[in-house]
Motif scaffolding. Sequence first.
Motif, mmCIF file in Angstrom:
data_model
loop_
_atom_site.group_PDB
_atom_site.id
_atom_site.type_symbol
_atom_site.label_atom_id
_atom_site.label_comp_id
_atom_site.label_asym_id
_atom_site.label_seq_id
_atom_site.Cartn_x
_atom_site.Cartn_y
_atom_site.Cartn_z
ATOM 1 N N LEU A 96 61.633 -60.387 -46.243
ATOM 2 C CA LEU A 96 61.096 -59.818 -45.105
ATOM 3 C C LEU A 96 60.725 -61.116 -43.944
ATOM 4 O O LEU A 96 61.251 -60.867 -42.777
ATOM 5 C CB LEU A 96 59.747 -59.486 -45.372
ATOM 6 C CG LEU A 96 59.907 -57.707 -45.593
ATOM 7 C CD1 LEU A 96 58.490 -57.213 -46.080
ATOM 8 C CD2 LEU A 96 60.663 -57.011 -44.827
ATOM 9 N N ASP A 97 61.173 -62.447 -44.541
ATOM 10 C CA ASP A 97 61.085 -63.549 -43.454
ATOM 11 C C ASP A 97 62.486 -63.250 -42.596
ATOM 12 O O ASP A 97 62.464 -63.583 -41.295
ATOM 13 C CB ASP A 97 61.167 -64.599 -44.285
ATOM 14 C CG ASP A 97 59.458 -65.171 -44.739
ATOM 15 O OD1 ASP A 97 58.592 -64.219 -44.150
ATOM 16 O OD2 ASP A 97 59.176 -65.763 -45.501
ATOM 17 N N ALA A 98 63.447 -63.041 -43.625
ATOM 18 C CA ALA A 98 64.995 -62.980 -42.726
ATOM 19 C C ALA A 98 64.706 -61.717 -41.845
ATOM 20 O O ALA A 98 65.383 -61.873 -40.632
ATOM 21 C CB ALA A 98 66.009 -62.697 -43.829
ATOM 22 N N TRP A 146 64.346 -59.855 -35.991
ATOM 23 C CA TRP A 146 63.954 -59.082 -35.062
ATOM 24 C C TRP A 146 63.304 -59.668 -33.903
ATOM 25 O O TRP A 146 63.510 -59.325 -32.935
ATOM 26 C CB TRP A 146 62.599 -58.407 -36.003
ATOM 27 C CG TRP A 146 61.965 -57.371 -35.055
ATOM 28 C CD1 TRP A 146 60.575 -57.615 -34.729
ATOM 29 C CD2 TRP A 146 62.292 -56.237 -34.451
ATOM 30 N NE1 TRP A 146 60.370 -56.545 -34.095
ATOM 31 C CE2 TRP A 146 61.473 -55.769 -33.614
ATOM 32 C CE3 TRP A 146 63.651 -55.385 -34.403
ATOM 33 C CZ2 TRP A 146 61.420 -54.664 -33.031
ATOM 34 C CZ3 TRP A 146 63.832 -54.268 -33.625
ATOM 35 C CH2 TRP A 146 62.696 -53.918 -32.972
ATOM 36 N N ASP A 147 62.720 -60.938 -34.444
ATOM 37 C CA ASP A 147 62.400 -61.826 -33.119
ATOM 38 C C ASP A 147 63.411 -62.208 -32.380
ATOM 39 O O ASP A 147 63.301 -62.297 -31.052
ATOM 40 C CB ASP A 147 61.664 -63.134 -33.744
ATOM 41 C CG ASP A 147 60.325 -62.965 -34.377
ATOM 42 O OD1 ASP A 147 59.745 -61.864 -34.204
ATOM 43 O OD2 ASP A 147 59.845 -63.802 -35.172
ATOM 44 N N LEU A 148 64.560 -62.422 -32.976
ATOM 45 C CA LEU A 148 65.594 -62.796 -31.815
ATOM 46 C C LEU A 148 66.068 -61.541 -30.975
ATOM 47 O O LEU A 148 66.331 -61.925 -29.877
ATOM 48 C CB LEU A 148 66.829 -63.161 -32.990
ATOM 49 C CG LEU A 148 67.802 -63.843 -32.383
ATOM 50 C CD1 LEU A 148 67.524 -65.126 -31.933
ATOM 51 C CD2 LEU A 148 69.312 -63.823 -33.093
ATOM 52 N N CYS A 196 70.739 -62.851 -40.682
ATOM 53 C CA CYS A 196 69.429 -62.928 -40.583
ATOM 54 C C CYS A 196 68.823 -64.137 -41.103
ATOM 55 O O CYS A 196 67.507 -64.257 -41.371
ATOM 56 C CB CYS A 196 68.832 -61.634 -41.061
ATOM 57 S SG CYS A 196 69.248 -61.187 -42.485
ATOM 58 N N GLY A 197 69.520 -65.147 -41.497
ATOM 59 C CA GLY A 197 68.940 -66.324 -42.131
ATOM 60 C C GLY A 197 68.960 -66.354 -43.777
ATOM 61 O O GLY A 197 68.062 -66.805 -44.212
ATOM 62 N N SER A 244 55.472 -56.047 -32.075
ATOM 63 C CA SER A 244 56.347 -56.334 -30.967
ATOM 64 C C SER A 244 55.519 -56.649 -29.786
ATOM 65 O O SER A 244 55.915 -57.358 -28.826
ATOM 66 C CB SER A 244 57.646 -55.361 -30.703
ATOM 67 O OG SER A 244 57.974 -55.125 -31.926
ATOM 68 N N ALA A 245 54.318 -55.741 -29.983
ATOM 69 C CA ALA A 245 53.541 -56.050 -28.616
ATOM 70 C C ALA A 245 52.257 -56.971 -28.752
ATOM 71 O O ALA A 245 51.290 -57.160 -28.159
ATOM 72 C CB ALA A 245 52.914 -54.475 -28.307
ATOM 73 N N GLY A 246 52.475 -57.750 -29.848
ATOM 74 C CA GLY A 246 51.469 -58.651 -29.783
ATOM 75 C C GLY A 246 50.598 -58.628 -31.306
ATOM 76 O O GLY A 246 49.722 -59.319 -31.442
ATOM 77 N N GLY A 247 51.242 -57.596 -32.098
ATOM 78 C CA GLY A 247 50.242 -57.448 -33.301
ATOM 79 C C GLY A 247 50.715 -58.536 -34.503
ATOM 80 O O GLY A 247 51.462 -59.481 -34.248
#
Lengths: 421, 305
Positions: free
Chosen positions: A221-223, A228-230, A290-291, A398-401
């Motif tokens: 899930l880190d990948a 997703w962050d990207l 995704c790393g 995505s909204a800061g959660g």
Amino acid sequence: MKKLFALVLVLALALMACVASAQEGKVYFLNFKPEADEAWQALAATYTANTGVEVKVVTAASGTYSETLTAEMGKGDAAPTLFQCGNKAGLDTWGEYCLDLTGTDFYNEMTTDEFNLFGENGEALCAGYCYEAFGIIVNKDLLAQAGYDISGITDFASLKAVAEDIHARRDELGFDAFTSSGMDGSSSWRFSGHLANMPLYYEFRDDGVTEQPATITGAYLDAFKNIWDLYINNASTEPSQLSTATGDQAAAEFGEGKAAFYQNGTWEYANLTGNFGIPAENLAMIPIYCGVEGEDKAGLCCGTENCWAVNVKASEADQQATLDFLYWVVTSDEGTTMMAEQFGPIPFKAAKASDNVFFNDANAYIAQGNYVVSWAFNYTPNVDAWRAGVVAAMTQYSAGGSWDDVVSAFVDGWAVQYNNQ
Amino acid sequence: MRKKKTRPVHAGLNSQLIRRSMQRWFPLFLLPTFIAFCIGFLWPFLQGIYLSFFQFKTLDNMNFAGLQNYLKAFGDASFVSAFWQTAKVAVVSIILINLFAFAVAYALTRGIRGANLFRSVFFMPNLIGGIVLGYIWNTIFAGVLRGYNTALALNSTLGFWGLIIVLCWQQVGYMMIIYIAGLQSVSEDMIEAARIDGANSWHVLRHITLPTVMPSITICTFLTLTNSFKLFDQNLVLTNGAPMVFDAGQQIYTTEMLALNIYRTFTMNWKWQGVGQAKAVMFFILVAGISLFQLSATRSREVQQ
């Protein structure tokens, strides 16, 4: 008078032909893909004109196939004779409705059984009639304008460097790195389904999973978070506004040249080249990096949920008519042309070549010896409910959660839905 | 006042000539509606109750499951959560919609200029379907909340009040029309008599207007109550139940109401279709029970002139 008599005779003959053909069985295909509806309708009309056999094609509205199938299957004689059943959840529900296709003329035309679904005793219940690939679609022209080339993108680090650079220079370049990663229902499946395949695939690969597991660990899930962050931090849409962003919005951003990267699949080819007029030579599809260790050898994500099943509860005549129709679709000139246009390369002997560049990319990666990322998400329990949970958590994140919510939706959600099955 | 108006009609209906032919022909005139009622309501309703005792894939492929579906439904934490969410929405929306509707109706029967225009404008939202309305408001909310870096689907409190705002906007106009009709039937003579006796505006409202419009209040509370309980479209479009939390080993959608919960249960997988059906039957009993109770409670306060 004689002429009139002849006319009446001809009419009577035509009528008899119609009646006779009606007794020969009919085909009712409940189609899964709205984008292919027009092509199916035309093909069905051609078949009816050639053979006199009635072929009815009904297309379920986008996202409502299982509800429509449930309703239609309850109609006894008027139930679909040909339907779509493409993953484990589908087989659990409709397996008892699937005819064993082994040995039929249609089935003998297949070149591989890799995409088929089998019953407990090895019956060929669902025939995968096409396969699909997804990854990151790239506008090579825009990439060149930013001073890059896809040959330089071989892993997550290089993808990240390019994307962040484009995002930083977006005002000067006039386009952004990624299209919006909308969480509206029309777009969220690209992530809760397709992107989520990445952590699932790597976890199942490591654990040697070959059937639906009761629980998952979320080891990768880190990948998933990396990519997703990207996506969300290098696009023009604010991450907090993704809950209402739609699929059309993302397609338009890419189609109108406002973004260089767009995660989607081979099925978007006709839309991008046709509706948006992007030249085929500007398009390419690269793997989703995704790393994960060793992912420079990754290929595209190839698999299918597009499988045909013949309704075993239909009358014998209807079953035969359906099999004859399928045989015609995968062998005749009209049928194979349409299949190549709509579905790309199909696993049948008479398949026509497809000009879809995304499939060529998929094959090129395989030819280079890269591994195929298979569709691990086909094991998902209660797939719609699980994905809905993941979408809710990703929207929140995505909204800061908190990312913990996404992990929980993934791992706990899997266990919950496994028990709910 | 109302009776006076309708008397001529009654007189006509009571005449021997019309009554006899009505007695002979009324079944014929009722028939189309009755058939529609059977096809659209009675038959599906009975079949629904029957189905709730089965595990089924399609309507011709099912196994008897006894009370299994009902037990599963009761054990489903998301159903309980949806019930409380529905109750909250119902209470708040009944109060707000009726207060606003009455206030607007009251203001628009004071003889102000352009009252007819206002009436039409206030009524208009009611002409838009729930889904369309939901999407319109979704865009509005997204636009406003963007400034605060949040969205409707991210926060259950926002989701709740967003839904309430949409419900009020949609239903206030409709209830207003009913209240206006009620207010217009308040006898001027009584108000004048009260004024002469020294009653102020509040007294008139409290002791003359309100008791007289009680039938309208009954109808409006009944409609808002059932509307809130049956709510589906706006709930689906605005938040689709989001945000979601995990609780008691279930995925709980915090802004999900009963109808949406039933829909979600039904479409989860075929083994849950019967459970969804059982939930729907319980849902019916609940809504029917509450409505009957509420009807009898408000009826007793109505006054006959």
